[in-house]
Scaffold this motif. Sequence first.
Motif, PDB file in Angstrom:
ATOM      1  N   THR A 154       0.851  -1.209   0.000  1.00 31.27           N
ATOM      2  CA  THR A 154       0.000   0.000   0.000  1.00 31.27           C
ATOM      3  C   THR A 154       0.883   1.255   0.000  1.00 31.27           C
ATOM      4  OG1 THR A 154      -0.122  -0.248   2.403  1.00 31.27           O
ATOM      5  CG2 THR A 154      -2.047  -0.963   1.150  1.00 31.27           C
ATOM      6  N   PRO A 155       1.666   1.457  -1.064  1.00 34.83           N
ATOM      7  CA  PRO A 155       2.535   2.653  -1.072  1.00 34.83           C
ATOM      8  C   PRO A 155       1.704   3.932  -1.175  1.00 34.83           C
ATOM      9  CG  PRO A 155       2.577   1.554  -3.207  1.00 34.83           C
ATOM     10  CD  PRO A 155       1.731   0.694  -2.307  1.00 34.83           C
ATOM     11  N   ASN A 156       2.167   4.997  -0.522  1.00 35.81           N
ATOM     12  CA  ASN A 156       1.389   6.248  -0.608  1.00 35.81           C
ATOM     13  C   ASN A 156       2.261   7.497  -0.733  1.00 35.81           C
ATOM     14  OD1 ASN A 156       2.430   6.476   1.922  1.00 35.81           O
ATOM     15  ND2 ASN A 156       0.489   6.635   2.998  1.00 35.81           N
ATOM     16  N   LEU A 157       3.595   7.332  -0.739  1.00 32.57           N
ATOM     17  CA  LEU A 157       4.437   8.536  -0.775  1.00 32.57           C
ATOM     18  C   LEU A 157       4.275   9.334  -2.063  1.00 32.57           C
ATOM     19  CD1 LEU A 157       7.755   7.487   0.966  1.00 32.57           C
ATOM     20  CD2 LEU A 157       6.157   9.273   1.643  1.00 32.57           C
ATOM     21  N   GLU A 158       3.899   8.653  -3.130  1.00 35.88           N
ATOM     22  CA  GLU A 158       3.730   9.394  -4.392  1.00 35.88           C
ATOM     23  C   GLU A 158       2.642  10.458  -4.274  1.00 35.88           C
ATOM     24  OE1 GLU A 158       2.419   5.385  -5.650  1.00 35.88           O
ATOM     25  OE2 GLU A 158       1.556   6.479  -7.309  1.00 35.88           O
ATOM     26  N   TYR A 159       1.656  10.215  -3.391  1.00 39.44           N
ATOM     27  CA  TYR A 159       0.576  11.196  -3.251  1.00 39.44           C
ATOM     28  C   TYR A 159       1.016  12.418  -2.439  1.00 39.44           C
ATOM     29  CZ  TYR A 159      -1.715   7.042  -4.859  1.00 39.44           C
ATOM     30  OH  TYR A 159      -2.020   5.926  -5.594  1.00 39.44           O
ATOM     31  N   LEU A 160       2.111  12.244  -1.675  1.00 38.22           N
ATOM     32  CA  LEU A 160       2.618  13.363  -0.884  1.00 38.22           C
ATOM     33  C   LEU A 160       3.766  14.086  -1.587  1.00 38.22           C
ATOM     34  CD1 LEU A 160       2.755  11.873   2.727  1.00 38.22           C
ATOM     35  CD2 LEU A 160       1.472  13.855   1.992  1.00 38.22           C
ATOM     36  N   VAL A 161       4.452  13.392  -2.506  1.00 35.28           N
ATOM     37  CA  VAL A 161       5.672  13.966  -3.088  1.00 35.28           C
ATOM     38  C   VAL A 161       5.489  14.271  -4.579  1.00 35.28           C
ATOM     39  CG1 VAL A 161       8.126  13.560  -3.505  1.00 35.28           C
ATOM     40  CG2 VAL A 161       7.096  12.825  -1.361  1.00 35.28           C
ATOM     41  N   SER A 162       5.123  13.267  -5.361  1.00 33.09           N
ATOM     42  CA  SER A 162       4.873  13.490  -6.789  1.00 33.09           C
ATOM     43  C   SER A 162       4.225  12.250  -7.383  1.00 33.09           C
ATOM     44  CB  SER A 162       6.188  13.759  -7.519  1.00 33.09           C
ATOM     45  OG  SER A 162       5.959  13.701  -8.900  1.00 33.09           O
ATOM     46  N   GLU A 163       3.138  12.458  -8.087  1.00 36.31           N
ATOM     47  CA  GLU A 163       2.471  11.318  -8.717  1.00 36.31           C
ATOM     48  C   GLU A 163       3.029  11.031 -10.106  1.00 36.31           C
ATOM     49  OE1 GLU A 163      -1.797  10.938  -8.296  1.00 36.31           O
ATOM     50  OE2 GLU A 163      -1.774  12.569  -6.849  1.00 36.31           O
ATOM     51  N   ASP A 164       3.971  11.878 -10.511  1.00 33.09           N
ATOM     52  CA  ASP A 164       4.507  11.778 -11.865  1.00 33.09           C
ATOM     53  C   ASP A 164       5.646  10.739 -11.917  1.00 33.09           C
ATOM     54  OD1 ASP A 164       5.160  12.391 -14.440  1.00 33.09           O
ATOM     55  OD2 ASP A 164       6.310  14.184 -13.919  1.00 33.09           O
ATOM     56  N   LEU A 165       5.311   9.484 -11.647  1.00 34.59           N
ATOM     57  CA  LEU A 165       6.346   8.445 -11.563  1.00 34.59           C
ATOM     58  C   LEU A 165       6.521   7.756 -12.911  1.00 34.59           C
ATOM     59  CD1 LEU A 165       5.266   6.671  -8.245  1.00 34.59           C
ATOM     60  CD2 LEU A 165       7.126   8.292  -8.536  1.00 34.59           C
ATOM     61  N   LYS A 166       7.755   7.259 -13.116  1.00 40.42           N
ATOM     62  CA  LYS A 166       8.005   6.512 -14.350  1.00 40.42           C
ATOM     63  C   LYS A 166       8.398   5.082 -13.990  1.00 40.42           C
ATOM     64  CE  LYS A 166       9.191  10.143 -17.549  1.00 40.42           C
ATOM     65  NZ  LYS A 166       8.437  11.122 -16.781  1.00 40.42           N
ATOM     66  N   PHE A 167       7.997   4.143 -14.842  1.00 45.18           N
ATOM     67  CA  PHE A 167       8.373   2.743 -14.621  1.00 45.18           C
ATOM     68  C   PHE A 167       9.898   2.607 -14.674  1.00 45.18           C
ATOM     69  CE2 PHE A 167       9.690  -1.226 -16.661  1.00 45.18           C
ATOM     70  CZ  PHE A 167       9.233  -2.138 -15.728  1.00 45.18           C
ATOM     71  N   ALA A 168      10.475   1.889 -13.708  1.00 48.38           N
ATOM     72  CA  ALA A 168      11.939   1.710 -13.696  1.00 48.38           C
ATOM     73  C   ALA A 168      12.342   0.248 -13.880  1.00 48.38           C
ATOM     74  CB  ALA A 168      12.521   2.229 -12.380  1.00 48.38           C
ATOM     75  N   LYS A 169      11.625  -0.670 -13.235  1.00 44.78           N
ATOM     76  CA  LYS A 169      12.105  -2.055 -13.224  1.00 44.78           C
ATOM     77  C   LYS A 169      10.984  -3.003 -12.804  1.00 44.78           C
ATOM     78  CE  LYS A 169      15.852  -4.668 -11.327  1.00 44.78           C
ATOM     79  NZ  LYS A 169      16.686  -4.971 -10.232  1.00 44.78           N
ATOM     80  N   GLU A 170      10.993  -4.181 -13.375  1.00 45.59           N
ATOM     81  CA  GLU A 170      10.010  -5.209 -12.967  1.00 45.59           C
ATOM     82  C   GLU A 170      10.685  -6.159 -11.967  1.00 45.59           C
ATOM     83  OE1 GLU A 170       7.644  -6.154 -16.153  1.00 45.59           O
ATOM     84  OE2 GLU A 170       6.193  -7.154 -14.862  1.00 45.59           O
ATOM     85  N   VAL A 171       9.927  -6.652 -11.022  1.00 43.20           N
ATOM     86  CA  VAL A 171      10.479  -7.604 -10.047  1.00 43.20           C
ATOM     87  C   VAL A 171       9.877  -8.979 -10.318  1.00 43.20           C
ATOM     88  CG1 VAL A 171      10.781  -8.139  -7.601  1.00 43.20           C
ATOM     89  CG2 VAL A 171      10.658  -5.749  -8.340  1.00 43.20           C
ATOM     90  N   PHE A 172      10.766  -9.978 -10.433  1.00 40.97           N
ATOM     91  CA  PHE A 172      10.322 -11.345 -10.731  1.00 40.97           C
ATOM     92  C   PHE A 172      10.727 -12.295  -9.613  1.00 40.97           C
ATOM     93  CE2 PHE A 172      11.100  -9.348 -14.848  1.00 40.97           C
ATOM     94  CZ  PHE A 172       9.964  -9.691 -15.576  1.00 40.97           C
ATOM     95  N   ILE A 173       9.982 -13.385  -9.509  1.00 40.45           N
ATOM     96  CA  ILE A 173      10.478 -14.545  -8.765  1.00 40.45           C
ATOM     97  C   ILE A 173      10.494 -15.714  -9.743  1.00 40.45           C
ATOM     98  CG2 ILE A 173       9.773 -13.894  -6.431  1.00 40.45           C
ATOM     99  CD1 ILE A 173       7.298 -15.697  -6.785  1.00 40.45           C
ATOM    100  N   GLU A 174      11.144 -16.786  -9.346  1.00 40.18           N
ATOM    101  CA  GLU A 174      11.109 -17.990 -10.188  1.00 40.18           C
ATOM    102  C   GLU A 174      10.248 -19.028  -9.502  1.00 40.18           C
ATOM    103  OE1 GLU A 174      14.537 -19.245 -12.510  1.00 40.18           O
ATOM    104  OE2 GLU A 174      15.634 -17.707 -11.423  1.00 40.18           O
ATOM    105  N   ILE A 175       9.284 -19.538 -10.249  1.00 39.72           N
ATOM    106  CA  ILE A 175       8.347 -20.513  -9.682  1.00 39.72           C
ATOM    107  C   ILE A 175       8.445 -21.825 -10.479  1.00 39.72           C
ATOM    108  CG2 ILE A 175       6.766 -18.734  -8.855  1.00 39.72           C
ATOM    109  CD1 ILE A 175       4.929 -19.452 -11.239  1.00 39.72           C
ATOM    110  N   PRO A 176       8.079 -22.952  -9.870  1.00 39.16           N
ATOM    111  CA  PRO A 176       8.154 -24.220 -10.598  1.00 39.16           C
ATOM    112  C   PRO A 176       7.261 -24.212 -11.835  1.00 39.16           C
ATOM    113  CG  PRO A 176       7.666 -24.599  -8.285  1.00 39.16           C
ATOM    114  CD  PRO A 176       7.599 -23.116  -8.505  1.00 39.16           C
ATOM    115  N   ASP A 177       7.789 -24.799 -12.906  1.00 39.46           N
ATOM    116  CA  ASP A 177       7.036 -24.879 -14.165  1.00 39.46           C
ATOM    117  C   ASP A 177       6.469 -26.305 -14.242  1.00 39.46           C
ATOM    118  OD1 ASP A 177       6.023 -24.529 -16.634  1.00 39.46           O
ATOM    119  OD2 ASP A 177       7.932 -24.297 -17.673  1.00 39.46           O
ATOM    120  N   ILE A 178       5.337 -26.502 -13.598  1.00 35.77           N
ATOM    121  CA  ILE A 178       4.748 -27.847 -13.505  1.00 35.77           C
ATOM    122  C   ILE A 178       3.705 -28.013 -14.614  1.00 35.77           C
ATOM    123  CG2 ILE A 178       3.465 -29.452 -12.009  1.00 35.77           C
ATOM    124  CD1 ILE A 178       6.194 -28.734 -10.852  1.00 35.77           C
ATOM    125  N   ARG A 179       3.904 -29.004 -15.441  1.00 37.09           N
ATOM    126  CA  ARG A 179       2.962 -29.209 -16.574  1.00 37.09           C
ATOM    127  C   ARG A 179       2.293 -30.575 -16.498  1.00 37.09           C
ATOM    128  NH1 ARG A 179       6.440 -26.462 -21.486  1.00 37.09           N
ATOM    129  NH2 ARG A 179       7.307 -24.856 -20.146  1.00 37.09           N
TER     130      ARG A 179
END
Length: 264
Positions: A40-65
């Motif tokens: 529940t991030p909220n600092l953007e509403y206090l500082v600046s809502e003009d944010l740009k995408f920087a990076k995606e976060v991944f995990i590795e999960i089992p590939d069960i077929r």
Amino acid sequence: MIVAITGGKGGTGKSTLSANLFFYFMENYSTALVDCDVETPNLEYLVSEDLKFAKEVFIEIPDIREGISYNYNNVCKEGALLKINDKLIFIEELCSGCKACGIKTNIKFKKKSIGKIYEKKFDGSYLIVGKSNIGITKTSKIVDETKKYALSKNCEINIIDTAAGIHCNVVRALINSDKVLVVTEPTPFGISDAKRIIKIIEKLKIPYKIVLNRYGINNLNVEYDFKIPYDKRIVETYCKGEGFLKYSDLKKDIEEIANWIIWG
Ligand code: SF4
């Protein structure tokens, strides 16, 4: 310098303090303000809502077929991987991506996006915000990656705003901090939750100070190191998504806290 802003409960004013320290420091230092309340991030509403995408976060999960037979080591502590009637069942929502099930098995892994990091640059200073994807419950890797991304900016001061409460994501946000500010308020709930988070900070052996927010709202006898008064101007600026440093008496309170951060 890494300073974490935390508090045992929500609504004590952590984000207000973090944002105003950011406005104060960025006048003279390169500063990163890091929102590690990734659910529940909220600092953007206090500082600046003009944010740009920087990076995606991944995990590795089992590939069960379906139809493939797997070795199975029965080590999943999350209960995400189970063998029922010789069939391997994977419950993706429970998987934390620890990869323990891959040890000495033929299980393969695939990437899964769990969140994103956003940023806004201000003349050498940064607001950096981690956000989990909707429905993701195992979010501690987003906290780690958000901090790591912020520290890669090599700012002189890093303000880490933690989630509320006392849980894994808060501890992960606190780890490696040089100093911690515990924000509380003069209510029985505020004091009792602050005591609980202080026990953890003491175990981590990080120097800390207590900031009593909404000072003067009642007469409870509370120990504190710094105070921010209960003041209508703070509420007004908060509602407008602004800092309150334009008021010199309120700026003085932030200055005292900032001096402790810089000089100890
Ligand atoms: S990666 Fe970890 S949590 Fe996910 S299924 Fe494997 S052992 Fe369980």
